[in-house]
Structures are given as structure tokens and as C-alpha cells.
Design a protein around this motif. Structure first.
Motif, PDB file in Angstrom:
ATOM      1  N   GLY A 162       0.690  -1.474  -0.514  1.00 55.68           N
ATOM      2  CA  GLY A 162      -0.059  -0.177   0.244  1.00 55.68           C
ATOM      3  C   GLY A 162       0.878   0.941   0.198  1.00 55.68           C
ATOM      4  O   GLY A 162       0.620   2.221   0.234  1.00 55.68           O
ATOM      5  N   LEU A 163       1.952   1.803  -0.587  1.00 53.20           N
ATOM      6  CA  LEU A 163       2.983   2.297  -0.456  1.00 53.20           C
ATOM      7  C   LEU A 163       2.662   3.019  -1.384  1.00 53.20           C
ATOM      8  O   LEU A 163       3.360   2.443  -2.477  1.00 53.20           O
ATOM      9  N   ALA A 164       2.972   4.634  -1.927  1.00 49.30           N
ATOM     10  CA  ALA A 164       3.198   4.754  -3.343  1.00 49.30           C
ATOM     11  C   ALA A 164       4.347   5.599  -3.218  1.00 49.30           C
ATOM     12  O   ALA A 164       5.109   6.690  -2.342  1.00 49.30           O
ATOM     13  N   ASP A 165       5.307   5.150  -4.239  1.00 45.81           N
ATOM     14  CA  ASP A 165       5.990   5.673  -4.748  1.00 45.81           C
ATOM     15  C   ASP A 165       7.231   7.096  -5.061  1.00 45.81           C
ATOM     16  O   ASP A 165       6.800   7.236  -6.627  1.00 45.81           O
ATOM     17  N   VAL A 166       6.819   8.278  -4.095  1.00 54.18           N
ATOM     18  CA  VAL A 166       6.520   9.667  -4.834  1.00 54.18           C
ATOM     19  C   VAL A 166       8.200   9.953  -5.698  1.00 54.18           C
ATOM     20  O   VAL A 166       7.660  10.821  -6.470  1.00 54.18           O
ATOM     21  N   SER A 167       9.070   8.784  -6.041  1.00 54.95           N
ATOM     22  CA  SER A 167      10.322   9.151  -6.244  1.00 54.95           C
ATOM     23  C   SER A 167      10.329   8.310  -8.052  1.00 54.95           C
ATOM     24  O   SER A 167      11.223   8.787  -8.560  1.00 54.95           O
ATOM     25  N   THR A 168       9.041   8.382  -8.803  1.00 56.07           N
ATOM     26  CA  THR A 168       9.074   7.644 -10.029  1.00 56.07           C
ATOM     27  C   THR A 168       8.215   9.041 -10.710  1.00 56.07           C
ATOM     28  O   THR A 168       8.587   8.694 -11.437  1.00 56.07           O
ATOM     29  N   ILE A 169       7.971  10.261 -10.031  1.00 60.76           N
ATOM     30  CA  ILE A 169       7.572  11.630 -10.559  1.00 60.76           C
ATOM     31  C   ILE A 169       8.830  12.306 -10.812  1.00 60.76           C
ATOM     32  O   ILE A 169       9.605  12.976  -9.733  1.00 60.76           O
ATOM     33  N   PRO A 170       9.481  12.668 -12.110  1.00 59.13           N
ATOM     34  CA  PRO A 170       9.713  13.661 -12.107  1.00 59.13           C
ATOM     35  C   PRO A 170       9.419  15.495 -11.947  1.00 59.13           C
ATOM     36  O   PRO A 170       8.597  15.465 -11.677  1.00 59.13           O
ATOM     37  N   ALA A 171      10.173  16.082 -10.765  1.00 60.92           N
ATOM     38  CA  ALA A 171      10.153  16.762 -10.974  1.00 60.92           C
ATOM     39  C   ALA A 171       9.707  18.364 -11.682  1.00 60.92           C
ATOM     40  O   ALA A 171       9.124  18.541 -11.163  1.00 60.92           O
ATOM     41  N   VAL A 172      10.292  18.141 -12.569  1.00 59.29           N
ATOM     42  CA  VAL A 172      10.396  19.065 -14.093  1.00 59.29           C
ATOM     43  C   VAL A 172       8.988  18.686 -14.124  1.00 59.29           C
ATOM     44  O   VAL A 172       9.159  19.875 -15.301  1.00 59.29           O
ATOM     45  N   ALA A 173       8.387  17.605 -14.132  1.00 55.77           N
ATOM     46  CA  ALA A 173       7.017  18.445 -14.458  1.00 55.77           C
ATOM     47  C   ALA A 173       5.825  18.537 -13.680  1.00 55.77           C
ATOM     48  O   ALA A 173       4.974  18.276 -14.262  1.00 55.77           O
ATOM     49  N   VAL A 174       6.778  18.848 -12.551  1.00 57.90           N
ATOM     50  CA  VAL A 174       5.167  19.652 -11.732  1.00 57.90           C
ATOM     51  C   VAL A 174       5.147  20.995 -11.638  1.00 57.90           C
ATOM     52  O   VAL A 174       5.764  21.511 -11.669  1.00 57.90           O
ATOM     53  N   GLU A 175       3.695  21.315 -11.172  1.00 59.60           N
ATOM     54  CA  GLU A 175       3.066  22.555 -11.787  1.00 59.60           C
ATOM     55  C   GLU A 175       2.913  23.088  -9.881  1.00 59.60           C
ATOM     56  O   GLU A 175       3.704  24.023 -10.589  1.00 59.60           O
ATOM     57  N   ARG A 176       2.227  22.078  -9.640  1.00 56.86           N
ATOM     58  CA  ARG A 176       2.299  22.835  -8.658  1.00 56.86           C
ATOM     59  C   ARG A 176       1.683  21.315  -7.495  1.00 56.86           C
ATOM     60  O   ARG A 176       1.210  20.295  -8.047  1.00 56.86           O
ATOM     61  N   ILE A 177       1.681  21.283  -6.226  1.00 59.26           N
ATOM     62  CA  ILE A 177       1.873  20.309  -5.171  1.00 59.26           C
ATOM     63  C   ILE A 177       0.555  21.286  -3.716  1.00 59.26           C
ATOM     64  O   ILE A 177       0.770  22.098  -3.237  1.00 59.26           O
ATOM     65  N   GLU A 178      -0.556  20.165  -4.268  1.00 61.34           N
ATOM     66  CA  GLU A 178      -1.625  20.706  -3.006  1.00 61.34           C
ATOM     67  C   GLU A 178      -1.546  18.862  -1.921  1.00 61.34           C
ATOM     68  O   GLU A 178      -1.548  18.278  -2.367  1.00 61.34           O
ATOM     69  N   VAL A 179      -1.058  19.704  -0.839  1.00 55.66           N
ATOM     70  CA  VAL A 179      -1.804  19.047   0.554  1.00 55.66           C
ATOM     71  C   VAL A 179      -2.596  18.918   1.536  1.00 55.66           C
ATOM     72  O   VAL A 179      -3.066  20.186   2.313  1.00 55.66           O
ATOM     73  N   LEU A 180      -3.397  17.989   0.813  1.00 54.75           N
ATOM     74  CA  LEU A 180      -4.888  18.170   2.053  1.00 54.75           C
ATOM     75  C   LEU A 180      -4.473  17.803   3.025  1.00 54.75           C
ATOM     76  O   LEU A 180      -4.389  16.199   3.568  1.00 54.75           O
ATOM     77  N   LYS A 181      -4.809  18.765   4.350  1.00 52.70           N
ATOM     78  CA  LYS A 181      -3.889  18.298   5.459  1.00 52.70           C
ATOM     79  C   LYS A 181      -5.000  17.516   6.522  1.00 52.70           C
ATOM     80  O   LYS A 181      -5.705  18.384   7.551  1.00 52.70           O
ATOM     81  N   ASP A 182      -6.599  16.641   5.852  1.00 50.42           N
ATOM     82  CA  ASP A 182      -7.884  16.245   6.088  1.00 50.42           C
ATOM     83  C   ASP A 182      -7.895  14.962   5.850  1.00 50.42           C
ATOM     84  O   ASP A 182      -7.920  14.288   4.487  1.00 50.42           O
ATOM     85  N   GLY A 183      -9.120  14.437   6.287  1.00 50.18           N
ATOM     86  CA  GLY A 183      -9.843  13.099   5.997  1.00 50.18           C
ATOM     87  C   GLY A 183     -10.120  13.692   4.729  1.00 50.18           C
ATOM     88  O   GLY A 183     -11.051  14.476   4.192  1.00 50.18           O
ATOM     89  N   ALA A 184      -9.754  12.591   4.078  1.00 48.71           N
ATOM     90  CA  ALA A 184     -10.452  12.821   2.772  1.00 48.71           C
ATOM     91  C   ALA A 184     -11.421  11.808   1.717  1.00 48.71           C
ATOM     92  O   ALA A 184     -11.991  11.331   0.406  1.00 48.71           O
ATOM     93  N   SER A 185     -11.732  10.284   2.776  1.00 48.45           N
ATOM     94  CA  SER A 185     -12.188   8.999   2.563  1.00 48.45           C
ATOM     95  C   SER A 185     -13.445   9.344   1.930  1.00 48.45           C
ATOM     96  O   SER A 185     -13.715   8.593   0.635  1.00 48.45           O
ATOM     97  N   SER A 186     -14.515  10.531   2.372  1.00 45.82           N
ATOM     98  CA  SER A 186     -15.701  10.703   2.034  1.00 45.82           C
ATOM     99  C   SER A 186     -14.834  11.030   0.384  1.00 45.82           C
ATOM    100  O   SER A 186     -16.935  10.842  -0.866  1.00 45.82           O
ATOM    101  N   LEU A 187     -14.318  11.459  -0.448  1.00 49.20           N
ATOM    102  CA  LEU A 187     -14.236  12.204  -2.166  1.00 49.20           C
ATOM    103  C   LEU A 187     -12.974  11.350  -2.542  1.00 49.20           C
ATOM    104  O   LEU A 187     -13.387  10.489  -3.515  1.00 49.20           O
ATOM    105  N   TYR A 188     -12.143  10.627  -1.812  1.00 48.71           N
ATOM    106  CA  TYR A 188     -11.356   9.476  -2.751  1.00 48.71           C
ATOM    107  C   TYR A 188     -11.057   8.032  -2.027  1.00 48.71           C
ATOM    108  O   TYR A 188     -10.166   7.328  -3.253  1.00 48.71           O
ATOM    109  N   GLY A 189     -11.806   7.301  -0.898  1.00 46.40           N
ATOM    110  CA  GLY A 189     -11.989   6.516  -0.924  1.00 46.40           C
ATOM    111  C   GLY A 189     -11.062   6.318   0.043  1.00 46.40           C
ATOM    112  O   GLY A 189     -10.571   6.397   0.539  1.00 46.40           O
TER     113      GLY A 189
END
Length: 775
Positions: free
Chosen positions: A135-162
Motif C-alpha cells: 500500500g505504499l506510493a513511491d513519489v520518486s517515480t514522478i519527475p520534478a520538472v513535470a510538476v506544476e504545483r503540489i496541493e497538500v490536503l491536511k485533512d481526512g478525505a475518504s468521502s471523496l477519494y476512498g
């Protein structure tokens, strides 16, 4: 002409980045322009809500890291960018964890709030990043040059994302509609002249009236740093205490004498060969210095272990948009990443008493046994040497992990109008595949060890050979091994400069793994009707997701045939059907002490083919008494479904750290009158009054929470139910109008996780039994 302009752009951007990136936002609320025509204001989807809206500040606490922020920080990977966020805890694995093993070794994982990386959901453009069987997601697979922005939601969100969105959500939004070209090169190292980092990336994009194409590529290589090259890591207890905590299971080799393994002429204790002495002479062995405050006769494993492991990444990212009609478009993302990571730890501390295959010890008929048939002292009975040890110092343990990630996301997106109401929709498909190959060298083949310390003799050529004179075993099938011969000593049966023996005792092992995430989804959002305070908005959607994966250790590890931690194969799959509904209800607007008051409601139904169904809901409140002040709060239910490893994992071994409650020096049994001592007497009898926990080398531990010399095995449970969680947040945001762009935010949060899925441990089992009296 167009071709020449592009060529000039590429040339001009080779050393100086130029370009622009425009994020597609969709369309939203209608308004009248200066000419009286009706048009729609741009809207966006903010992480934590599926409803398109104009406002960025929502009822949930969100941190946004922009492209400008990323470039100012100077971090070279998505993992480093995220780890700099104060909400992030210690990652479960990192490049400073060379002892980590298994499927996830070499990856970079995000642990928000220190609740565990598996409880942090990672998205790319609002869609799940693929996960491992645990169940671990490896963020090293994402190239930083392709990132426009990162949004960090500091709240539970299972009601929307599962599942998994218990501690929060990290949504990595990539660059699209990029125009121009840019390239950059980065090089750096530590001031100790090591740990070199080299990185190059390139991005280019072009578009027209019908669509756009954005291409990004990245390559990076980070060299390792040896623990021996830093004062704080060169010794087990740092350079301030350089002589403490060296391991007694060293490269010198030796044997232990006890009541269960007596040796004629020796009292109980640990013995090693005297320097320069004859290894065949029974009188050549002296007592080992086992004091924890002295480095004599011991090994400093930090001298062979990485402090920061090397890493190499190659990535290619493509984003394409094609406008089919004025109201329908197709968008696709493609990602390929190749990650290669290595690690080195000290040679394995082989102890005959730890493994059943070598429980017989060195054969009484081994030519190297000083107490056996060939060399036993006159008047003594030849005997096998059962409790010997030898660290494979000549062959450190080295492992390499190569991960290939393939990701495709395709979506049809569009909008339509019913009356004066506008609606946005999308239908998407996602496929994320991870393939891993791990190669390991430096673990002992136990069957070959048993053969090497088995019967042997001195042949007519003056060489020690396996077998006997009557039944010799050819060198191609067996190479004799003398574990009592210390590192640096060249001789028959010694590991130093003995390639034939090293090849016989150590074989390369290979483990393979593969995981797939497949998602079909459809979403619809818009406004239904007008209320006095604004439009009643909604978002609804359905999703079908399947996770399948497997991880297969080498057959030697599966059968316990090597000193590599034994583990069975993991494999299985599960699928889930889900539907959600979100409502945004404006209550008050443009009133005294109520410039805005709105409520957000969301609920998600999930039906798993493993444990059944679950419903998780969320309530959010947003209140602005004045334009510059926002109060917000949320209450949310969450859950985490059991992973493939939780459900279908093969049993695996680990050398756990724990404190035995019955230990009279560090455990709860220190007090003779305690209930712990009474519980220990129940099972140990009078021996409980002097019981000591044994650590590495089978000697009494010198500190609490010490490592066991015998591996502990844990497994899985196909009947697991999901974890459940309740999240609460309260916050205030002040945006003073006298400083443009200045915002102050203060948030309180509380997350309670119940029915947690955790592997049992020796410490917990012993504590339940002896501290708490649970039987």
C-alpha cells in the motif's frame, strides 16, 4: 516559420529556462461582460473537493506549493520537496535506511502526521498513484520538472477519494499547455567531497487552437555516502563514544561454550583464535573480550554500511490535450520511470546456533575442527563444535533494486448547458504498473555452509577436501570452510582471498514483483438552482478500481535456505466499486458578520469484494464574518482497506528489537514482587529470578530494546476488516488587505484511528503474556 521559432526557443532555453505553463481550469459561473454578453468565469478543482469553484481557500486546510516555490527551494526531487513540509513525519524507508529490505527498498514514501505512509493518499492530477502490495506510493517515480504545483490536503478525505486518505492527501498536479522550452543542469556534493548529485532535465511544449503537447524528461544520479566517512556514523554510538556497542559476532570467528554445548578443557564463555596461533591446536583459543565498552575482539559494522544509499532515476512524462469540439476535449498523461537503487551493509553475522541446517555445527570429522577426530587433545573424546560463529566480512551484503513504472491516464472532459445552468463532466481510465527486480549478494547459502563444515580430510595433494578418503567429494560440488580462521588470515578453509569458497558459500538471489492499479471513473459537477446566498452546487461520480500484485522472493529465501530473511511469495488482488456525492450549500452571503456562510457535505459508498461495503461521510463549514477573516472546520469519517500484503502476504522474517519483560535487568521483572515476575515464574520456574534476554552472539543484552539473534516470523490474514478513522479540524485564516497576498493560517486537528492493521511483534506478544497476564 513555426519550425524556426521552435528551434530558436530550444536553443535559447538550453542554459536559461524560458516558457510558460497555463493550467486548464474549466469553466464555471456566468457573469456579464462590459459589452453585455454572458460569459463564464474560470473555475478550478481544489484538492479536497470535486466541485469546480472560484475560491481557493476552502473549509479544509490545504497547503499549495507552486512551481515558483519549487524552483526557489532548489530541491531536486518530489520526495525532498514534500519532506520539507512541516506536516510530514519520518518516512518509513529512506536513503538513510540501508538495512531496509523487501519490495519497497529504494523507494521514497510520504508519511503525513506520522500516522504511516499507507494512510497518506498520493494523487497525480486527482488520480491515484500506483501502490506496492503493502500500500505504499513511491513519489520518486514522478519527475520534478513535470510538476506544476503540489496541493497538500491536511485533512481526512475518504468521502471523496476512498481508502487511504486518513491523514491527508498529496495531489501532484503536472504541467500542461506549456509553451516554449527549457533545460537545466544541476551538480552538487557534500563538503566532504562525496555524495555527488548530478541532474539534468528538459521540458518543451507547443500548442494551437485544437490542443497542446507537453514533454518533460529528467535524469538524476546521486552517489552514496559511507557511514565510515562521517564522525557521527562511523561508530555505533558516534565518535563521542567510539568504543561502545561493537558487535561480538565479528570477522574473527570463534565458538561458544555452554552447558548445552560443552568443549573439553574450556569453561563456559566465548573463544577466538589467538593471533598467529595454530588453528588446529585445541589450546590455541583464548577467551573473547565481550565487554560492551571495549572494541577488542569485535566488529564495527558501520565500517561496511552505507549512510546514504546511491540512487539513479530516468523519467519521461508526456501530457497531451486535444479539443474534439468546442465543449469536448481529450486529455492524456503518460509517465515512464526507471529507478535504480543500491545499498550495502556489513557481511552477515552467521551463527550456527541460529539455523537448524547448521545446528549440528562443525562436524566431528571436519579437518578444521580442533576438537574433532583429526586434532582432539590426547585423552579427550573427539566432538562436533556446535556453537561457532563467523561474520562474512570479506563479502558485504549488497543489493540492487530496479523499478520500472508505466502510467497511462486518458480522460474525455467536457461541459454542457441546461437552461442557464452549466455542468462539467469527465470519463477517465487509469493504468499504473510497477515492475521491480531485486538482486542480492552476500548472504550465506546454508546448505553449502553445512557441507563446508561437514566431514573433510587432507588429501594427497596437501589440500583439505570435503568428504573422506574413502568417499571424497569433488571441489566442484563442495569447498571446505573453516569459520574459526579470522579475517585477513590466508589459509585452507579461510574466506580471505579464497574466491572458490566465496563462490560456494554466497549465491546471488533474485526477487521479482509487479503491481497494477486500474481505475475507471466518471464525474459530473455543476449547479442545480439558485439560493438567496448563491448557487447550490454538487459533484457526483462513480469509480471502479482494481489492485493486483505479487512479490516473489528468491527460492532460497522462500525455503529458508540462505541467511537472507525468509519470506514466502505474496500475491492476490481485490476490486472495489464506489459512488460519491458532494453538496455545497450556501447559507448566508453579504450580510453583517456573514459575508459568507456555507456548508459542504460529502459521502462515499465503497463495495469491496474482500470485506464488504462501507460508507464514509464528511461535513465542512466555512464562515467569513468579514472579507479578511475566514473560520473553517471539518468532521470526516475515513477508512483504510487491507492491502494485498495484509491479506495475501507470505510469512516473512525479521530480526526484531524488543525488551523481554522477564529480563531482570531491563524488563518488568526487575521488581521481584511484581505481577510480571510472578507471570514469568509461572512459565520459567525458579530460572525467572535470574533470567536474562540474549542478544546478538547469544550473550545477555546490555541495553533495553535489543535485537534478537533469532528471526521472528509474521504473516497475513485474509479475513481482515478495514481500519476506520475520525478526523476533526478547526482553523482560521486572516488575509489583511493592507499587504497584498499575505495570509496567516492557524489550524487544529485531531485524527483517531481504530481497528488498526498492524503486524504482531515479539515485544507486544511478550508484553501481553507477562506484563498484562493475557494467555
Amino acid at each position: 516559420m513555426k519550425r524556426n521559432k521552435l528551434m530558436l526557443a530550444v536553443r535559447g532555453a538550453l542554459f536559461i529556462g524560458i516558457g510558460s505553463s497555463v493550467l486548464f481550469t474549466g469553466t464555471g459561473f456566468a457573469q456579464e461582460n462590459s459589452e453585455g454578453a454572458v460569459e463564464r468565469m474560470d473555475t478550478i478543482i481544489v484538492t479536497g473537493s470535486r466541485i469546480r469553484q472560484v475560491e481557493i481557500e476552502t473549509e479544509a486546510p490545504i497547503l499549495t506549493i507552486t512551481r515558483a516555490d519549487i524552483e526557489k527551494q532548489g530541491f531536486q526531487s518530489v520526495g525532498d520537496i514534500l519532506q520539507n513540509v512541516t506536516a510530514m513525519g519520518s518516512p518509513p524507508l529512506s536513503r538513510a535506511s540501508p538495512l531496509s529490505a523487501g519490495e519497497n527498498a529504494g523507494g521514497t514514501f510520504i508519511d503525513m502526521r506520522n500516522l504511516g505512509a499507507a494512510r497518506t493518499l498520493v494523487l497525480i492530477n486527482g488520480k491515484r498513484l500506483g501502490i506496492s502490495t503493502s500500500g505504499l506510493a513511491d513519489v520518486s517515480t514522478i519527475p520534478a520538472v513535470a510538476v506544476e504545483r503540489i496541493e497538500v490536503l491536511k485533512d481526512g478525505a475518504s468521502s471523496l477519494y476512498g481508502s487511504d486518505a486518513i491523514s491527508g492527501v498529496v495531489n501532484i498536479i503536472t504541467r500542461t499547455n506549456y509553451s516554449g522550452a527549457a533545460a537545466s543542469v544541476y551538480a552538487g556534493q557534500y563538503d566532504e567531497d562525496d555524495g555527488e548529485v548530478t541532474k539534468g532535465n528538459f521540458i518543451m511544449g507547443f500548442g494551437g487552437d485544437r490542443g497542446s503537447l507537453t514533454l518533460a524528461a529528467e535524469w538524476s544520479k546521486e552517489k552514496g555516502v559511507a557511514a565510515a566517512d562521517r564522525d557521527f556514523s562511523a561508530f555505533p554510538r558516534s565518535s563521542r563514544h567510539p568504543n561502545l556497542s561493537w558487535t561480538s559476532v565479528g570477522q574473527f570467528g570463534g565458538f561458544a561454550v555452554s552447558n548445552g554445548s560443552p568443549v573439553a578443557g574450556y569453561s563456559n564463555g566465548r573463544y577466538i583464535l589467538s593471533q598467529g596461533a595454530d588453528p588446529y591446536n585445541p589450546a590455541s583459543y583464548r577467551r573473547q573480550n565481550t565487554s560492551s565498552s571495549s572494541p577488542d575482539d569485535k566488529s564495527n559494522t558501520n565500517q561496511q554500511t552505507d549512510l546514504r544509499t546511491p540512487l539513479e532515476n530516468k523519467a519521461l512524462y508526456v501530457d497531451g490535450i486535444y479539443k474534439i469540439t468546442d465543449n469536448i476535449r481529450f486529455r492524456t498523461n503518460l509517465l515512464y520511470n526507471n529507478r535504480l537503487s543500491d545499498r550495502q551493509v556489513a557481511g552477515y553475522p552467521l551463527q550456527a546456533a541460529s539455523f537448524s541446517q547448521t545446528a549440528g555445527g562443525m562436524s566431528v570429522d571436519s579437518y578444521f575442527n580442533p576438537f574433532g577426530s583429526f586434532h582432539a587433545a590426547p585423552g579427550t573424546t573427539p566432538q562436533a563444535l556446535r556453537s561457532w560463529w563467523r561474520r562474512g566480512w570479506e563479502v558485504p551484503r549488497v543489493s540492487s533494486s530496479e523499478l520500472d513504472t508505466y502510467r497511462f491516464s486518458g480522460a474525455f472532459e467536457g461541459s454542457f448547458e441546461i437552461g442557464d445552468r452549466y455542468f462539467d463532466w469527465d470519463v477517465s481510465y487509469l493504468r499504473n504498473s510497477n515492475k521491480v527486480l531485486q538482486s542480492t549478494f552476500g548472504n550465506f547459502n546454508l546448505a553449502n555452509v553445512a557441507a563446508g563444515v561437514g566431514p573433510s580430510f587432507l588429501n594427497s595433494q596437501g589440500q583439505v577436501q570435503c568428504g573422506s578418503e574413502a568417499n571424497p567429494i569433488p571441489f566442484s560440488s563442495c569447498v571446505p570452510f573453516n569459520p574459526l580462521l579470522p579475517f585477513g588470515t590466508i589459509g585452507d578453509g579461510g574466506l580471505t582471498n579464497n574466491q572458490a569458497l566465496q563462490d560456494f558459500l554466497f549465491q546471488e538471489e533474485h526477487a521479482t514483483g509487479k503491481t497494477n492499479t486500474t481505475v475507471f471513473a466518471a464525474n459530473l459537477t455543476g449547479t442545480l438552482f439558485a439560493m438567496p446566498a448563491g448557487d447550490f452546487a454538487f459533484a457526483a461520480g462513480i469509480e471502479h478500481r482494481k489492485e493486483d500484485g505479487k512479490f516473489t522472493p528468491d527460492v532460497l529465501a522462500q525455503t529458508g535456505g540462505s541467511t537472507n530473511l525468509s519470506a514466502g511469495p505474496t500475491g492476490g488482488d481485490y476490486s472495489v466499486k464506489e459512488a460519491y456525492l458532494e453538496l455545497q450549500i450556501p447559507v448566508l452571503a453579504d450580510l453583517a458578520f456573514a459575508k459568507e456562510l456555507s456548508v459542504d457535505l460529502a459521502s462515499r459508498y465503497s463495495d469491496y469484494d474482500t470485506f464488504g461495503d462501507t460508507v464514509n461521510s464528511k461535513v465542512g463549514l466555512r464562515w467569513k464574518p468579514i472579507d479578511q477573516l475566514l473560520f473553517r472546520g471539518t468532521w470526516a469519517e475515513g477508512f483504510r482497506a487491507p492491502t494485498i500484503s495484509d491479506l495475501y502476504g507470505g510469512g516473512s522474517q525479521t530480526f526484531s528489537f524488543f525488551t523481554d519483560p522477564c529480563d531482570v535487568q531491563f524488563g518488568g521483572s526487575q521488581d521481584p514482587g511484581s505481577s510480571t515476575r510472578a507471570n514469568c515464574r509461572r512459565d520459567l520456574g525458579p530460572a525467572a529470578d535470574n533470567f536474562r534476554q540474549l542478544g546478538q552472539g547469544f550473550t545477555p543484552v546490555t541495553t533495553a530494546n535489543s535485537q534478537t539473534p533469532v528471526p521472528f516470523t509474521s504473516g497475513s490474514n485474509p479475513f481482515l476488516q478495514p481500519e476506520t478513522a475520525t478526523s476533526k479540524t478547526l482553523g482560521v485564516v486572516w488575509s489583511p488587505n493592507f499587504v497584498n497576498g499575505l495570509n496567516f493560517g492557524l489550524d487544529w486537528w485531531r485524527i483517531r484511528v481504530e481497528n488498526t492493521i498492524v503486524a504482531d511483534s515479539p515485544g507486544q506478544i511478550l508484553s501481553d503474556c507477562y506484563n498484562d497476564g493475557i494467555q
